[in-house]
Motif scaffolding. Structure first.
Motif, short mmCIF file in Angstrom:
data_model
loop_
_atom_site.label_atom_id
_atom_site.label_comp_id
_atom_site.label_asym_id
_atom_site.label_seq_id
_atom_site.Cartn_x
_atom_site.Cartn_y
_atom_site.Cartn_z
N ARG A 178 0.84 -1.21 0.00
CA ARG A 178 0.00 0.00 0.00
C ARG A 178 0.87 1.26 0.00
O ARG A 178 0.58 2.24 -0.70
CB ARG A 178 -0.89 -0.04 1.24
CG ARG A 178 -1.95 1.04 1.34
CD ARG A 178 -2.76 0.78 2.62
NE ARG A 178 -3.70 1.85 2.92
CZ ARG A 178 -4.93 1.91 2.46
NH1 ARG A 178 -5.37 0.96 1.67
NH2 ARG A 178 -5.74 2.92 2.78
N SER A 220 -10.78 7.12 -2.12
CA SER A 220 -11.77 6.23 -2.76
C SER A 220 -11.27 4.79 -2.76
O SER A 220 -10.06 4.54 -2.84
CB SER A 220 -12.01 6.67 -4.20
OG SER A 220 -10.86 6.42 -5.00
N PRO A 221 -12.17 3.82 -2.68
CA PRO A 221 -11.75 2.40 -2.78
C PRO A 221 -11.08 2.09 -4.11
O PRO A 221 -10.16 1.27 -4.17
CB PRO A 221 -13.08 1.64 -2.64
CG PRO A 221 -14.04 2.60 -2.02
CD PRO A 221 -13.62 3.97 -2.45
N GLU A 222 -11.53 2.77 -5.15
CA GLU A 222 -10.94 2.50 -6.47
C GLU A 222 -9.46 2.86 -6.52
O GLU A 222 -8.68 2.20 -7.21
CB GLU A 222 -11.70 3.28 -7.55
CG GLU A 222 -13.13 2.81 -7.79
CD GLU A 222 -14.13 3.54 -6.92
OE1 GLU A 222 -13.73 4.10 -5.87
OE2 GLU A 222 -15.32 3.58 -7.28
N TRP A 277 -7.29 2.59 -4.16
CA TRP A 277 -6.47 1.61 -3.46
C TRP A 277 -6.71 0.17 -3.93
O TRP A 277 -6.05 -0.75 -3.45
CB TRP A 277 -6.76 1.69 -1.96
CG TRP A 277 -6.39 3.01 -1.37
CD1 TRP A 277 -7.23 4.03 -1.04
CD2 TRP A 277 -5.06 3.49 -1.10
NE1 TRP A 277 -6.52 5.11 -0.56
CE2 TRP A 277 -5.18 4.81 -0.58
CE3 TRP A 277 -3.79 2.95 -1.22
CZ2 TRP A 277 -4.08 5.56 -0.21
CZ3 TRP A 277 -2.69 3.70 -0.85
CH2 TRP A 277 -2.84 5.00 -0.35
N ALA A 278 -7.62 -0.02 -4.86
CA ALA A 278 -7.97 -1.38 -5.30
C ALA A 278 -6.76 -2.09 -5.89
O ALA A 278 -5.89 -1.47 -6.52
CB ALA A 278 -9.10 -1.32 -6.32
N SER A 279 -6.72 -3.39 -5.71
CA SER A 279 -5.57 -4.16 -6.22
C SER A 279 -5.43 -4.03 -7.73
O SER A 279 -4.31 -4.01 -8.25
CB SER A 279 -5.71 -5.63 -5.81
OG SER A 279 -6.94 -6.15 -6.30
N GLU A 280 -6.57 -3.96 -8.41
CA GLU A 280 -6.49 -3.86 -9.88
C GLU A 280 -5.95 -2.51 -10.36
O GLU A 280 -5.56 -2.36 -11.51
CB GLU A 280 -7.86 -4.12 -10.53
CG GLU A 280 -8.97 -3.25 -10.04
CD GLU A 280 -9.75 -3.87 -8.88
OE1 GLU A 280 -10.94 -3.56 -8.76
OE2 GLU A 280 -9.17 -4.67 -8.12
N THR A 311 -6.55 5.07 -13.22
CA THR A 311 -6.57 4.14 -14.34
C THR A 311 -6.83 4.87 -15.65
O THR A 311 -7.47 5.93 -15.66
CB THR A 311 -7.65 3.05 -14.14
OG1 THR A 311 -7.75 2.25 -15.33
CG2 THR A 311 -9.01 3.66 -13.87
N ARG A 329 -3.31 -1.10 -8.98
CA ARG A 329 -1.86 -1.07 -8.72
C ARG A 329 -1.09 -1.57 -9.94
O ARG A 329 -1.46 -2.57 -10.55
CB ARG A 329 -1.53 -1.91 -7.48
CG ARG A 329 -2.27 -1.37 -6.25
CD ARG A 329 -1.94 -2.13 -4.98
NE ARG A 329 -2.76 -1.60 -3.88
CZ ARG A 329 -2.64 -1.98 -2.63
NH1 ARG A 329 -1.74 -2.89 -2.30
NH2 ARG A 329 -3.42 -1.46 -1.69
#
Length: 531
Positions: A33, A369-371, A373-376, A337, A378
């Motif tokens: 993270r 936002s969750p987006e 930090w989302a794994s996708e 993204t 990274r």
């Protein structure tokens, strides 16, 4: 010489040691993270900043970046920046001290030696690299880069070369944590933008052309008279109005029409520059302004106005829902993204509208936002050449004194700083940066950097505490990539090492593991190109 940061290896060793003096319940620290935060909100992890994230915690570090202290840069960085005198000079001083060739030749006859204007952009480029590598206010540098690109001007266009330093220093940097309306207004009035998009010569339809035998009105200077003699007759110019709507505010699908472009252009007639090639400064030329009534996006702007007509347009655009969506989309594209999720764009756009364009509030909505930090998310974006070069310097803890070769490397990779030719700036998405020529240039840069062949930079690559080539690759991979290399990258590097060892063995010259080669190939690997 600095040592390559080895904290991840040290951390692993400590975790295995079973030392009774260590806290029994160490504070949780999500390394992945932290690396993600530094990849997106900084120019990649450095040993020093990673240590700071560990000290503050990820959320604490993000908040410290959103509200940076007003303190000066570190003394070492400040000393380096002082080596570039143009950074603090006014546009008038730059035009006088760094003139064109003809004026320099005349000055030589008078016993004065003046400098080339190309040095202005070189100084600015060098400072940009240094700040990105060494400044503790990493998010500020990322945002200056983002907003300059959003409101792009190019030093390649005429007098802009004398204006671009002030443009970044006075119009962009002071407002990156402020209100969007202030940032928009600062760019709209700056001579660099007025010159780059030709608004300085935009006049109302039907304005009589001045002749040299005529006495010029009070608000018309010699530069304006010379331009009218040398170039086609000026009239209404829509360049700034079109880019203002399409790029700076509403976006290409923002619901405006060609008639709106024309009406906006009429509102900005008279927004000009006094003495653009000598002492540039904003001036409103009442004589050139179209004071008749206009209709912009359905809003009436009454007749009889003057400079306030343009300000009313900026007010209208800064609070428009389409502007909120456009700015939100670009921020999500930059920080999350290439394909922005519509739900996230809507939430960030709502934060923009609810806060009246307070950018710090907008950033928080995005970074919390969750987006984000989302794994996708990274390692989902490809670094621009500038991001790649700076992150390589930071990852290797390089000592940097910028030389022309370093700045030229960026141009060879496709990103000549401050010279993006189009108003769109450099691409924010991955595709334009992914081609074989650019990737070869990145690999060559990596190998030059770690082998000490890049002038002005010095990297100390100490051999990790490992006995085999495989262990060296894994250890350096964790240091430079923030994670172990992929199996494909590992195999490729080991194959290159094997070939190098075979060649050395054939010559009867057994050699130790080639650490610079490992580091160069890791920096040139697909993993390091991503953030």
């Amino acid at each position: 010489m600095r040592l390559l940061p080895l904290w991840p290896v040290v951390a692993v060793l400590l975790s295995c040691a079973g030392n009774s003096h260590l806290p029994s319940t160490p504070p949780p620290f999500d390394e992945a993270r932290a690396v993600h935060a530094l990849q997106r909100l900084a120019f990649g992890p450095s040993a020093k900043d990673l240590s700071e994230v560990r000290r503050l915690g990820v959320e604490g570090w993000v908040e410290s970046q959103l509200a940076p202290s007003e303190s000066k840069p570190p003394s070492e960085l400040e000393a380096k920046l002082q080596a570039y005198p143009t950074l603090t000079m006014s546009m008038a001083d730059l035009a006088r001290e760094y003139p064109l060739k003809k004026q320099r030749e005349q000055a030589l006859l008078d016993g004065r030696e003046l400098l080339r204007p190309a040095l202005i952009v070189y100084d600015l480029s060098a400072a940009k690299v240094l700040r990105a590598v060494e400044s503790p206010r990493q998010l500020e540098e990322v945002l200056v880069d983002f907003w300059f690109n959003h409101f792009n001007v190019s030093a390649e266009k005429g007098a802009v070369r004398w204006m671009v330093t002030s443009y970044e220093r006075d119009a962009i940097r002071p407002h990156v944590f402020g209100r969007f309306r202030d940032l928009l207004g600062a760019t709209a009035r700056h001579p660099a933008m007025l010159f780059y998009l030709d608004n300085w010569r935009s006049t109302r339809d039907g304005m009589p052309r001045l002749l040299r035998r005529d006495a010029p009105p009070a608000d018309v200077d010699e530069d304006m008279m010379e331009s009218e003699d040398a170039e086609p007759r000026p009239g209404l110019n829509e360049n700034y109005a079109r880019e203002l709507l399409e790029l700076h505010t509403l976006g290409v699908d923002g619901g405006y029409t060609q008639q709106d472009v024309r009406e906006v252009a009429r509102c900005f007639t008279g927004w000009s520059i006094r003495r653009p090639r000598r002492e540039p400064e904003f001036v409103f030329r009442r004589r050139a302004h179209d004071s008749d009534e206009k209709l912009v996006l359905g809003q009436r702007i009454a007749s009889g106005g003057n400079v306030e007509d343009g300000e009313r347009v900026l007010d209208l655009l800064a609070r428009h829902p389409a502007t909120a969506r456009h700015i939100a989309t670009k921020l999500v594209q930059r920080f999350v993204t290439d394909t922005p999720p519509p739900a996230l764009v809507e939430r960030v756009a709502k934060a923009f509208l609810d806060s009246d364009g307070d950018l710090r509030t907008v950033y928080r909505a995005l970074f919390q936002s969750p987006e984000f930090w989302a794994s996708e998310a990274r390692a989902a974006k490809v670094k621009t050449p500038f991001e790649f070069v700076v992150s390589a310097l930071r990852a290797t803890d390089a000592e940097v004194t910028v030389r022309p070769r370093l700045v030229q490397s960026l141009a060879r990779m496709g990103e000549p700083l401050y010279r993006a030719p189009a108003p769109t700036g450099f691409p924010e998405v991955s595709a334009p940066w992914v081609n074989s020529g650019a990737l070869v240039a990145r690999l060559n840069f990596s190998l030059e950097l770690v082998s000490g062949r890049l002038p002005g930079t010095r990297v100390k690559l100490d051999s990790p505490a490992a006995s085999t080539a495989e262990a060296h690759v894994d250890a350096l991979g964790r240091v430079l990539l923030g994670a172990p290399p992929s199996e494909e990258t590992r195999t490729t590097i080991l194959a290159a090492l094997s070939k190098r060892a075979e060649a050395a063995s054939a010559e009867g010259e057994p050699q130790p593991v080639d650490v610079p080669l490992i580091a160069g190939l890791l920096l040139g690997s697909p993993e390091f190109q991503k953030q």
